[in-house]
Scaffold this motif. Structure first.
Motif, PDB file in Angstrom:
ATOM      1  N   ARG A   8      -5.015  -1.147  36.727  1.00 11.60           N
ATOM      2  CA  ARG A   8      -5.933  -0.202  37.351  1.00 11.60           C
ATOM      3  C   ARG A   8      -6.898   0.330  36.310  1.00 11.60           C
ATOM      4  O   ARG A   8      -6.506   0.635  35.186  1.00 11.60           O
ATOM      5  CB  ARG A   8      -5.164   0.949  37.982  1.00 11.60           C
ATOM      6  N   ILE A   9      -8.143   0.432  36.711  1.00 11.86           N
ATOM      7  CA  ILE A   9      -9.156   1.029  35.866  1.00 11.86           C
ATOM      8  C   ILE A   9      -9.644   2.280  36.583  1.00 11.86           C
ATOM      9  O   ILE A   9      -9.901   2.267  37.780  1.00 11.86           O
ATOM     10  CB  ILE A   9     -10.302   0.034  35.563  1.00 11.86           C
ATOM     11  N   GLN A  10      -9.702   3.387  35.857  1.00 13.75           N
ATOM     12  CA  GLN A  10     -10.172   4.644  36.433  1.00 13.75           C
ATOM     13  C   GLN A  10     -11.509   4.983  35.802  1.00 13.75           C
ATOM     14  O   GLN A  10     -11.680   4.857  34.590  1.00 13.75           O
ATOM     15  CB  GLN A  10      -9.171   5.773  36.178  1.00 13.75           C
ATOM     16  N   ILE A  11     -12.449   5.386  36.627  1.00 16.78           N
ATOM     17  CA  ILE A  11     -13.796   5.689  36.176  1.00 16.78           C
ATOM     18  C   ILE A  11     -13.938   7.196  35.991  1.00 16.78           C
ATOM     19  O   ILE A  11     -13.621   7.966  36.891  1.00 16.78           O
ATOM     20  CB  ILE A  11     -14.850   5.202  37.202  1.00 16.78           C
ATOM     21  N   ARG A  12     -14.385   7.597  34.820  1.00 16.51           N
ATOM     22  CA  ARG A  12     -14.705   9.000  34.565  1.00 16.51           C
ATOM     23  C   ARG A  12     -16.215   9.111  34.508  1.00 16.51           C
ATOM     24  O   ARG A  12     -16.851   8.551  33.622  1.00 16.51           O
ATOM     25  CB  ARG A  12     -14.089   9.468  33.242  1.00 16.51           C
ATOM     26  N   LEU A  13     -16.773   9.785  35.487  1.00 19.32           N
ATOM     27  CA  LEU A  13     -18.223   9.867  35.599  1.00 19.32           C
ATOM     28  C   LEU A  13     -18.798  10.874  34.613  1.00 19.32           C
ATOM     29  O   LEU A  13     -18.137  11.840  34.251  1.00 19.32           O
ATOM     30  CB  LEU A  13     -18.613  10.262  37.019  1.00 19.32           C
ATOM     31  N   ILE A  14     -20.018  10.635  34.219  1.00 19.99           N
ATOM     32  CA  ILE A  14     -20.689  11.547  33.297  1.00 19.99           C
ATOM     33  C   ILE A  14     -22.066  11.900  33.840  1.00 19.99           C
ATOM     34  O   ILE A  14     -22.542  11.310  34.801  1.00 19.99           O
ATOM     35  CB  ILE A  14     -20.814  10.929  31.890  1.00 19.99           C
TER      36      ILE A  14
END
Length: 110
Positions: A8-14
């Motif tokens: 699983r890859i989790q995206i942390r938005l900026i």
């Protein structure tokens, strides 16, 4: 690393964004090797219309304007999630029972 069935890859938005996208995600068991993320099952925490999880693993590395790739939406990303960071989108790949993979390289196409 160790072999696993699920990755699983989790995206942390900026920069205040609320959506993210991955055109293609490839997983390889050796650096520069062949993509092994084929034939499994892709799921995601969220999707946008036409940008479904399996499309991130369909082998198409460019967007032809027909919804290639996956797009997820962050909700409450101001910090109300259990980790204090909100609900960040994730993309998961299941290689299937008995098909654990020791992933050494992940390649993302935007």
């Amino acid at each position: 690393m160790a072999a696993h069935r699920y990755w699983r890859i989790q995206i942390r938005l900026i920069n205040g964004g609320s959506t993210c996208g991955i055109g293609e995600l490839q997983m390889r068991t050796s650096i520069g090797g062949a993509n092994v993320a084929t034939g499994g099952t892709a799921t995601a925490s969220t999707t946008q219309v036409n940008y479904l999880a399996p499309k991130a693993f369909d082998g198409l590395t460019t967007d032809t304007g027909t919804g290639n790739g996956w797009a997820g939406i962050a909700s409450n990303f101001a910090g109300s999630g259990s980790d204090g960071l909100g609900s960040w989108p994730w993309l998961k790949y299941d290689f299937g029972s008995g098909n654990d993979k020791d992933i050494q390289e992940i390649v993302l196409y935007c």
